[in-house]
Scaffold this motif. Structure first.
Motif, PDB file in Angstrom:
ATOM      1  N   ILE A  89       0.831  -1.199   0.000  1.00 37.68           N
ATOM      2  CA  ILE A  89       0.000   0.000   0.000  1.00 37.68           C
ATOM      3  C   ILE A  89       0.868   1.252   0.000  1.00 37.68           C
ATOM      4  O   ILE A  89       0.582   2.230  -0.704  1.00 37.68           O
ATOM      5  CB  ILE A  89      -0.944  -0.015   1.224  1.00 37.68           C
ATOM      6  N   ASP A 100      -6.312  -0.714  -1.565  1.00 36.97           N
ATOM      7  CA  ASP A 100      -6.877  -1.048  -0.269  1.00 36.97           C
ATOM      8  C   ASP A 100      -6.257  -2.347   0.241  1.00 36.97           C
ATOM      9  O   ASP A 100      -5.470  -2.998  -0.446  1.00 36.97           O
ATOM     10  CB  ASP A 100      -8.404  -1.152  -0.339  1.00 36.97           C
ATOM     11  N   GLN A 101      -6.617  -2.724   1.455  1.00 36.45           N
ATOM     12  CA  GLN A 101      -6.044  -3.904   2.087  1.00 36.45           C
ATOM     13  C   GLN A 101      -6.327  -5.169   1.281  1.00 36.45           C
ATOM     14  O   GLN A 101      -5.454  -6.025   1.120  1.00 36.45           O
ATOM     15  CB  GLN A 101      -6.617  -4.049   3.500  1.00 36.45           C
TER      16      GLN A 101
END
Length: 255
Positions: A89, A100-101
Protein backbone atom coordinates in the motif's frame (compact mmCIF):
# COMPACT_ATOMS: atom_id res chain seq x y z
CA UNK A 1 -5.62 -36.82 -8.74
CA UNK A 2 -6.66 -34.61 -11.67
CA UNK A 3 -7.54 -30.96 -11.08
CA UNK A 4 -11.27 -30.23 -10.89
CA UNK A 5 -11.15 -28.47 -14.26
CA UNK A 6 -9.76 -31.62 -15.90
CA UNK A 7 -12.34 -34.06 -14.54
CA UNK A 8 -15.45 -35.26 -16.37
CA UNK A 9 -18.65 -33.53 -15.17
CA UNK A 10 -20.75 -36.26 -16.84
CA UNK A 11 -19.20 -38.79 -14.48
CA UNK A 12 -20.08 -36.71 -11.45
CA UNK A 13 -16.56 -35.34 -11.17
CA UNK A 14 -15.24 -31.79 -11.14
CA UNK A 15 -16.98 -28.79 -9.57
CA UNK A 16 -20.13 -29.36 -7.56
CA UNK A 17 -22.09 -26.75 -9.52
CA UNK A 18 -21.78 -23.71 -11.77
CA UNK A 19 -21.34 -21.40 -8.79
CA UNK A 20 -18.31 -23.37 -7.63
CA UNK A 21 -16.82 -23.28 -11.12
CA UNK A 22 -17.39 -19.51 -11.37
CA UNK A 23 -15.77 -18.99 -7.97
CA UNK A 24 -12.70 -20.86 -9.20
CA UNK A 25 -12.58 -18.73 -12.36
CA UNK A 26 -12.84 -15.54 -10.30
CA UNK A 27 -10.08 -16.71 -7.96
CA UNK A 28 -7.80 -17.48 -10.90
CA UNK A 29 -8.53 -14.08 -12.45
CA UNK A 30 -7.68 -12.32 -9.19
CA UNK A 31 -4.47 -14.33 -8.91
CA UNK A 32 -3.24 -13.32 -12.37
CA UNK A 33 -4.32 -9.69 -11.90
CA UNK A 34 -2.50 -9.57 -8.57
CA UNK A 35 0.68 -10.93 -10.07
CA UNK A 36 0.48 -8.56 -13.03
CA UNK A 37 -0.06 -5.56 -10.77
CA UNK A 38 2.86 -6.52 -8.53
CA UNK A 39 5.10 -6.92 -11.56
CA UNK A 40 4.10 -3.47 -12.83
CA UNK A 41 4.76 -1.90 -9.41
CA UNK A 42 8.22 -3.45 -9.20
CA UNK A 43 9.07 -2.28 -12.72
CA UNK A 44 7.79 1.25 -12.01
CA UNK A 45 10.17 1.51 -9.05
CA UNK A 46 13.06 0.08 -11.07
CA UNK A 47 12.73 2.60 -13.90
CA UNK A 48 12.19 5.61 -11.66
CA UNK A 49 8.46 6.39 -11.98
CA UNK A 50 7.91 7.47 -8.40
CA UNK A 51 7.76 10.54 -6.23
CA UNK A 52 10.65 12.02 -4.26
CA UNK A 53 9.94 9.85 -1.21
CA UNK A 54 10.27 6.62 -3.14
CA UNK A 55 13.35 7.80 -5.00
CA UNK A 56 14.91 8.53 -1.62
CA UNK A 57 14.10 4.99 -0.43
CA UNK A 58 15.46 3.43 -3.60
CA UNK A 59 18.60 5.55 -3.68
CA UNK A 60 19.48 8.76 -5.48
CA UNK A 61 21.26 9.08 -8.78
CA UNK A 62 21.35 6.67 -11.69
CA UNK A 63 23.24 3.88 -9.88
CA UNK A 64 19.98 2.35 -8.61
CA UNK A 65 17.96 2.71 -11.83
CA UNK A 66 17.12 -0.67 -13.28
CA UNK A 67 18.21 -2.48 -10.13
CA UNK A 68 15.90 -5.26 -8.96
CA UNK A 69 17.69 -5.39 -5.63
CA UNK A 70 17.15 -1.67 -4.96
CA UNK A 71 13.49 -1.97 -5.95
CA UNK A 72 13.01 -5.01 -3.70
CA UNK A 73 14.53 -3.09 -0.79
CA UNK A 74 11.94 -0.33 -1.29
CA UNK A 75 9.16 -2.84 -0.57
CA UNK A 76 11.02 -4.14 2.50
CA UNK A 77 11.14 -0.80 4.33
CA UNK A 78 12.07 -2.22 7.75
CA UNK A 79 14.72 -4.57 6.37
CA UNK A 80 13.28 -7.74 7.91
CA UNK A 81 13.28 -9.60 4.59
CA UNK A 82 9.48 -9.69 4.37
CA UNK A 83 6.88 -7.77 2.34
CA UNK A 84 3.49 -7.04 3.90
CA UNK A 85 0.23 -5.53 2.70
CA UNK A 86 1.24 -2.28 4.41
CA UNK A 87 4.44 -2.23 2.30
CA UNK A 88 2.47 -2.75 -0.92
CA UNK A 89 0.00 0.00 0.00
CA UNK A 90 2.86 2.40 0.85
CA UNK A 91 4.63 1.83 -2.48
CA UNK A 92 1.33 2.13 -4.35
CA UNK A 93 0.75 5.50 -2.69
CA UNK A 94 4.18 6.69 -3.85
CA UNK A 95 3.21 5.62 -7.37
CA UNK A 96 -0.04 7.60 -7.14
CA UNK A 97 -1.95 4.31 -7.20
CA UNK A 98 -4.07 3.92 -4.04
CA UNK A 99 -4.64 0.32 -2.99
CA UNK A 100 -6.88 -1.05 -0.27
CA UNK A 101 -6.04 -3.90 2.09
CA UNK A 102 -7.91 -6.47 -0.03
CA UNK A 103 -6.06 -5.59 -3.24
CA UNK A 104 -2.69 -5.58 -1.46
CA UNK A 105 -3.33 -9.01 0.07
CA UNK A 106 -4.36 -10.40 -3.35
CA UNK A 107 -1.09 -9.16 -4.80
CA UNK A 108 0.89 -10.81 -2.00
CA UNK A 109 -0.93 -14.12 -2.44
CA UNK A 110 -0.09 -14.01 -6.14
CA UNK A 111 3.67 -13.98 -5.47
CA UNK A 112 3.74 -16.22 -2.39
CA UNK A 113 4.88 -19.82 -2.73
CA UNK A 114 3.53 -22.88 -0.91
CA UNK A 115 4.62 -22.71 2.71
CA UNK A 116 4.98 -18.91 2.74
CA UNK A 117 3.02 -16.79 5.18
CA UNK A 118 0.81 -14.87 2.72
CA UNK A 119 0.81 -11.87 5.07
CA UNK A 120 4.63 -11.75 5.29
CA UNK A 121 6.01 -12.84 1.91
CA UNK A 122 9.80 -13.22 1.62
CA UNK A 123 11.30 -10.32 -0.30
CA UNK A 124 13.27 -12.74 -2.47
CA UNK A 125 10.03 -13.84 -4.18
CA UNK A 126 10.10 -10.52 -6.08
CA UNK A 127 13.43 -11.32 -7.73
CA UNK A 128 11.89 -13.76 -10.21
CA UNK A 129 9.05 -11.51 -11.33
CA UNK A 130 11.10 -9.53 -13.84
CA UNK A 131 14.17 -10.19 -15.99
CA UNK A 132 17.30 -8.19 -15.14
CA UNK A 133 17.71 -4.93 -17.06
CA UNK A 134 21.49 -5.14 -16.77
CA UNK A 135 24.07 -5.19 -18.26
CA UNK A 136 23.74 -1.68 -19.64
CA UNK A 137 24.28 -1.07 -23.35
CA UNK A 138 27.62 0.67 -23.93
CA UNK A 139 27.96 3.13 -26.83
CA UNK A 140 30.64 5.53 -28.05
CA UNK A 141 30.33 9.00 -29.54
CA UNK A 142 28.18 9.09 -32.71
CA UNK A 143 26.92 5.52 -32.23
CA UNK A 144 23.21 5.23 -33.02
CA UNK A 145 20.74 4.15 -30.39
CA UNK A 146 18.06 4.07 -33.09
CA UNK A 147 17.45 5.78 -36.42
CA UNK A 148 14.38 7.48 -37.84
CA UNK A 149 12.13 4.97 -39.60
CA UNK A 150 13.32 1.98 -37.59
CA UNK A 151 10.88 -0.14 -35.61
CA UNK A 152 12.50 -0.42 -32.23
CA UNK A 153 10.06 -1.53 -29.46
CA UNK A 154 12.34 -0.54 -26.60
CA UNK A 155 12.21 2.11 -23.88
CA UNK A 156 15.61 3.51 -22.83
CA UNK A 157 17.00 4.96 -19.61
CA UNK A 158 20.22 6.95 -19.89
CA UNK A 159 22.68 6.08 -17.11
CA UNK A 160 25.86 7.78 -18.33
CA UNK A 161 26.76 10.29 -21.02
CA UNK A 162 24.56 12.43 -23.28
CA UNK A 163 22.16 11.37 -26.03
CA UNK A 164 21.06 13.75 -28.79
CA UNK A 165 17.55 13.36 -30.22
CA UNK A 166 17.49 14.78 -33.75
CA UNK A 167 15.26 14.85 -36.80
CA UNK A 168 16.50 14.37 -40.35
CA UNK A 169 14.77 16.11 -43.23
CA UNK A 170 15.45 16.66 -46.92
CA UNK A 171 16.01 20.25 -48.00
CA UNK A 172 14.97 20.62 -51.65
CA UNK A 173 15.69 23.70 -53.83
CA UNK A 174 12.70 25.63 -55.16
CA UNK A 175 11.44 24.61 -58.60
CA UNK A 176 13.06 26.47 -61.46
CA UNK A 177 16.52 26.42 -59.92
CA UNK A 178 19.31 24.23 -61.19
CA UNK A 179 19.19 20.81 -59.64
CA UNK A 180 15.66 21.33 -58.41
CA UNK A 181 15.08 17.58 -58.42
CA UNK A 182 17.83 16.97 -55.88
CA UNK A 183 18.34 18.11 -52.33
CA UNK A 184 20.46 17.60 -49.28
CA UNK A 185 19.66 15.99 -45.98
CA UNK A 186 19.93 18.10 -42.85
CA UNK A 187 19.85 17.04 -39.23
CA UNK A 188 18.19 19.24 -36.64
CA UNK A 189 19.03 18.57 -33.02
CA UNK A 190 15.83 18.64 -30.98
CA UNK A 191 16.82 17.67 -27.45
CA UNK A 192 19.91 16.68 -25.50
CA UNK A 193 19.30 14.08 -22.79
CA UNK A 194 21.26 13.82 -19.56
CA UNK A 195 21.83 10.89 -17.18
CA UNK A 196 18.66 9.83 -15.40
CA UNK A 197 16.37 10.78 -18.29
CA UNK A 198 14.47 8.26 -20.40
CA UNK A 199 13.38 8.24 -24.02
CA UNK A 200 11.85 6.08 -26.74
CA UNK A 201 8.41 5.85 -25.12
CA UNK A 202 6.45 7.91 -27.66
CA UNK A 203 6.23 5.31 -30.42
CA UNK A 204 5.34 2.56 -27.94
CA UNK A 205 2.62 4.68 -26.33
CA UNK A 206 1.09 5.70 -29.65
CA UNK A 207 1.23 2.24 -31.24
CA UNK A 208 -1.91 0.15 -31.48
CA UNK A 209 -1.94 -2.98 -29.35
CA UNK A 210 1.40 -4.76 -29.56
CA UNK A 211 2.46 -2.76 -32.63
CA UNK A 212 5.13 -0.09 -32.25
CA UNK A 213 5.27 2.87 -34.61
CA UNK A 214 8.49 3.53 -36.57
CA UNK A 215 10.86 5.95 -34.89
CA UNK A 216 10.12 9.56 -35.82
CA UNK A 217 13.58 10.76 -34.80
CA UNK A 218 17.17 9.61 -34.41
CA UNK A 219 18.95 9.06 -31.08
CA UNK A 220 22.76 9.29 -31.05
CA UNK A 221 25.38 9.06 -28.35
CA UNK A 222 26.67 12.65 -28.09
CA UNK A 223 29.43 12.18 -25.52
CA UNK A 224 32.65 10.18 -25.32
CA UNK A 225 30.69 7.20 -24.01
CA UNK A 226 27.07 6.39 -23.14
CA UNK A 227 25.45 3.70 -21.00
CA UNK A 228 21.78 2.81 -21.48
CA UNK A 229 19.28 0.47 -19.90
CA UNK A 230 16.83 -1.06 -22.37
CA UNK A 231 13.32 -2.00 -21.23
CA UNK A 232 11.46 -4.27 -23.72
CA UNK A 233 8.29 -2.73 -25.09
CA UNK A 234 5.96 -5.38 -23.64
CA UNK A 235 7.21 -4.59 -20.12
CA UNK A 236 6.94 -0.87 -20.71
CA UNK A 237 3.33 -1.24 -21.88
CA UNK A 238 2.59 -3.14 -18.69
CA UNK A 239 3.15 0.05 -16.69
CA UNK A 240 0.39 2.00 -18.40
CA UNK A 241 -1.98 -0.95 -18.76
CA UNK A 242 -1.98 -1.96 -15.12
CA UNK A 243 -1.49 1.27 -13.21
CA UNK A 244 -3.31 4.42 -14.26
CA UNK A 245 -1.17 6.37 -11.81
CA UNK A 246 1.98 5.97 -13.89
CA UNK A 247 0.40 6.83 -17.25
CA UNK A 248 0.58 10.59 -16.80
CA UNK A 249 4.27 10.66 -15.73
CA UNK A 250 5.09 8.50 -18.76
CA UNK A 251 3.18 10.76 -21.15
CA UNK A 252 4.58 13.92 -19.57
CA UNK A 253 8.11 12.62 -20.02
CA UNK A 254 7.40 11.62 -23.61
CA UNK A 255 6.31 15.17 -24.38
Amino acid sequence: RAHAWLRDPAAGEGFADAAAAQAAVDALREFHLGKRRFKAMLLAVMVGYADAGLRRDRGAGTAQLGSRRAAMDVFDADGDGKVTAADVIRVGRHLNEPLDQKAAKEMLRAVARPGDDPDHVPKERLRHMLPPLYPAHALRRNDLVFGAGETDPVFYILLEGDVLISHQFLLRPRSGFAGAGSGRELSLGLHRLRPGESFGETEILEGAGDKTLPRASTATCASTACALLAVPGHLFQLLGEVFSGVREPIRDQAE
